[in-house]
Design a protein around this motif. Structure first.
Motif, PDB file in Angstrom:
ATOM      1  N   SER A  11       9.824   4.120  30.462  1.00  0.00           N
ATOM      2  CA  SER A  11      10.647   3.365  29.514  1.00  0.00           C
ATOM      3  C   SER A  11      10.200   1.912  29.440  1.00  0.00           C
ATOM      4  O   SER A  11      10.190   1.307  28.362  1.00  0.00           O
ATOM      5  N   VAL A  12       9.832   1.349  30.577  1.00  0.00           N
ATOM      6  CA  VAL A  12       9.335  -0.029  30.601  1.00  0.00           C
ATOM      7  C   VAL A  12       8.008  -0.119  29.848  1.00  0.00           C
ATOM      8  O   VAL A  12       7.825  -0.968  28.972  1.00  0.00           O
ATOM      9  N   ILE A  13       7.065   0.754  30.207  1.00  0.00           N
ATOM     10  CA  ILE A  13       5.738   0.708  29.603  1.00  0.00           C
ATOM     11  C   ILE A  13       5.819   0.928  28.099  1.00  0.00           C
ATOM     12  O   ILE A  13       5.098   0.290  27.320  1.00  0.00           O
ATOM     13  N   ARG A  14       6.706   1.810  27.655  1.00  0.00           N
ATOM     14  CA  ARG A  14       6.839   2.069  26.219  1.00  0.00           C
ATOM     15  C   ARG A  14       7.252   0.807  25.456  1.00  0.00           C
ATOM     16  O   ARG A  14       6.903   0.630  24.299  1.00  0.00           O
ATOM     17  N   GLN A  15       8.000  -0.058  26.115  1.00  0.00           N
ATOM     18  CA  GLN A  15       8.482  -1.274  25.451  1.00  0.00           C
ATOM     19  C   GLN A  15       7.453  -2.392  25.432  1.00  0.00           C
ATOM     20  O   GLN A  15       7.508  -3.270  24.571  1.00  0.00           O
ATOM     21  N   VAL A  16       6.515  -2.391  26.377  1.00  0.00           N
ATOM     22  CA  VAL A  16       5.623  -3.549  26.518  1.00  0.00           C
ATOM     23  C   VAL A  16       4.154  -3.209  26.340  1.00  0.00           C
ATOM     24  O   VAL A  16       3.304  -4.096  26.463  1.00  0.00           O
ATOM     25  N   HIS A  17       3.824  -1.974  26.049  1.00  0.00           N
ATOM     26  CA  HIS A  17       2.413  -1.588  25.974  1.00  0.00           C
ATOM     27  C   HIS A  17       1.692  -2.450  24.932  1.00  0.00           C
ATOM     28  O   HIS A  17       2.188  -2.646  23.818  1.00  0.00           O
ATOM     29  N   PRO A  18       0.517  -2.983  25.268  1.00  0.00           N
ATOM     30  CA  PRO A  18      -0.203  -3.871  24.341  1.00  0.00           C
ATOM     31  C   PRO A  18      -0.452  -3.276  22.960  1.00  0.00           C
ATOM     32  O   PRO A  18      -0.500  -4.013  21.974  1.00  0.00           O
ATOM     33  N   ASP A  19      -0.610  -1.964  22.864  1.00  0.00           N
ATOM     34  CA  ASP A  19      -0.869  -1.354  21.559  1.00  0.00           C
ATOM     35  C   ASP A  19       0.273  -1.576  20.571  1.00  0.00           C
ATOM     36  O   ASP A  19       0.077  -1.533  19.354  1.00  0.00           O
ATOM     37  N   LEU A  20       1.481  -1.796  21.077  1.00  0.00           N
ATOM     38  CA  LEU A  20       2.639  -2.009  20.212  1.00  0.00           C
ATOM     39  C   LEU A  20       2.586  -3.355  19.510  1.00  0.00           C
ATOM     40  O   LEU A  20       3.296  -3.576  18.535  1.00  0.00           O
TER      41      LEU A  20
END
Length: 437
Positions: A11-20
């Motif tokens: 959940s954390v990674i989904r919010q901050v992943h550079p691709d976003l």
């Protein structure tokens, strides 16, 4: 490692992943660096190395708006603070949360930490992959522009930002080079001076599904291997050159007129940045009305060189004439009366504006010198300011402290290889400086 832990970290990674953050390059870089810090933190925890308190700052999207999440990871190695900062557990749960880290028996869930390190590492590798692709795309673009004497090759909106679209753009560039050579454009001047807007077929919108010549003279090309060769041969290049010539004439007219205004008004520079032909015409007409006063103005004006830049724009909802203290720029609309502008430039307000512009320019030079010195002292790739220029005293003080304590910082954080960056944040409320590497 249990499923709950994996779910939370995902959940954390989904919010901050550079691709976003493909359209927000600075925020993408900062999230990449924060993930590297997180990766380093869990790596030290996994290997039983001493930990120090670690502050992280991530960017997230909140209802389509950018916002920040700040978290302080404790020296104990408990990751509950990370989950709480992202709203994944309650404050009460955070106090008692059995998060991987030293427990009652001092043991560490190595399986979880290794998995977390792998996830963070994948995110940072993604950012590094983006950088490699960007360099390849830039090199290909430069080669094709030189070979076919093109003015520019511009990717469709957004394709230079995400990894997937960068890969598409590189494929489109390779196909474009091959097709231009096959249809005998190589070594000729058929495309000389033209601009190409290049679309990959998987990213082109419906009205861009076929290659064509735009009203501005730009070539809009869709890199579809099934159709691009035939569409290239069908393009009306004569019309493209005629329209481009007209566009260039207006651009040159704008540049010449801005230079004449700069000389007449004795400002540091005159800027007009619109590429819209109608707005360019509006600027030239307005500038012509101002230049009609050149002889009388130069006979009567106080002989002084203004330190500020003059920015002319067509936003008629703005004040006709306004000096921006924050950047040392005098902004003028194209409906500002020439008499109003000339009267301002001869008055005390212009003198005060010049002084403010000098202060602003000197302050920026001092700040940049300190940023460069801090980067050199730390061996960091970037040192960036994360706060307003209104906080200049705090910025300078924080940079000086960073330089003075560079050795201590390098002992706490791995800045080797020149790939890390430092983001400087000034907290006025508590007069604290936090360095997030």
């Amino acid at each position: 490692m249990d499923v709950e832990h994996r779910k939370l970290i995902r959940s954390v990674i989904r919010q901050v992943h550079p691709d976003l953050f493909a359209k927000h390059l600075q925020e993408q870089l900062q999230n990449s660096e924060a993930l590297k810090l997180l990766n380093n933190y869990v790596d030290r925890l996994t290997n039983g190395k001493p930990l120090t308190q670690q502050r992280l700052r991530f960017w997230t999207f909140n209802s389509d708006h950018l916002s920040t999440v700040e978290v302080t990871l404790p020296a104990s190695g408990n990751l509950a603070a990370l989950f709480y900062a992202f709203g994944l557990i309650s404050e009460e749960d955070a106090r008692t949360y059995q998060c991987p880290g030293p427990g009652a028996a001092g043991e560490v869930d190595v399986d979880f930490l290794a998995w977390l390190a792998s996830v963070a590492s994948q995110a940072t590798q993604s950012a590094e992959r983006h950088q490699v692709l960007s360099i390849e795309a830039e090199a290909l673009t430069a080669d094709i522009e030189k070979q076919f004497k093109l003015r520019h090759i511009i990717p469709t909106a957004g394709t230079s930002l995400s990894i997937t679209n960068l890969e598409r753009h590189i494929d489109a560039l390779k196909l474009l080079e091959q097709c231009l050579t096959e249809v005998c454009f190589d070594g000729q001047d058929m495309l000389k001076g033209l601009c190409i807007f290049l679309h990959h077929p998987d990213s082109a919108s419906m009205h861009e599904s076929k290659s064509h010549v735009e009203d501005s003279g730009n070539l809009l090309l869709v890199a579809d291997p099934r159709t691009i060769r035939d569409e290239l041969l069908q393009l009306d290049l004569e019309a493209a050159h005629q329209r481009t010539q007209l566009k260039n004439l207006w651009r040159e007219q704008v540049e010449d007129t801005a230079a004449a205004l700069t000389e007449m008004l004795a400002t540091n520079d005159v800027w007009f940045w619109s590429s819209q032909q109608a707005e360019q015409q509006e600027f030239v007409q307005w500038a012509g009305r101002v230049l009609e006063h050149r002889e009388s103005y130069q006979d009567t004006k106080v002989q002084q060189q203004h330190s500020f830049n003059l920015l002319v724009h067509c936003d008629l909802s703005s004040p006709a004439l306004e000096f921006d203290q924050s950047n040392g720029i005098l902004q003028v609309t194209t409906d500002c009366r020439p008499e109003q502008l000339l009267e301002y430039l001869q008055g005390e307000a212009a003198t005060a504006a010049s002084i403010a512009a000098d202060v602003h320019a000197n302050s920026r030079k001092e700040e940049q010198a300190l940023l460069d010195a801090a980067g050199e002292a730390l061996g960091a790739k970037y040192v960036m300011r994360m706060c307003s220029r209104h906080q200049q005293p705090e910025i300078k003080q924080a940079l000086q402290q960073l330089i003075q304590n560079a050795e201590a910082v390098k002992q706490s954080f791995d800045l080797s290889g020149g790939r890390s960056s430092v983001n400087l944040k000034c907290c006025l409320e508590q007069h604290q400086r936090a360095c997030m590497v």
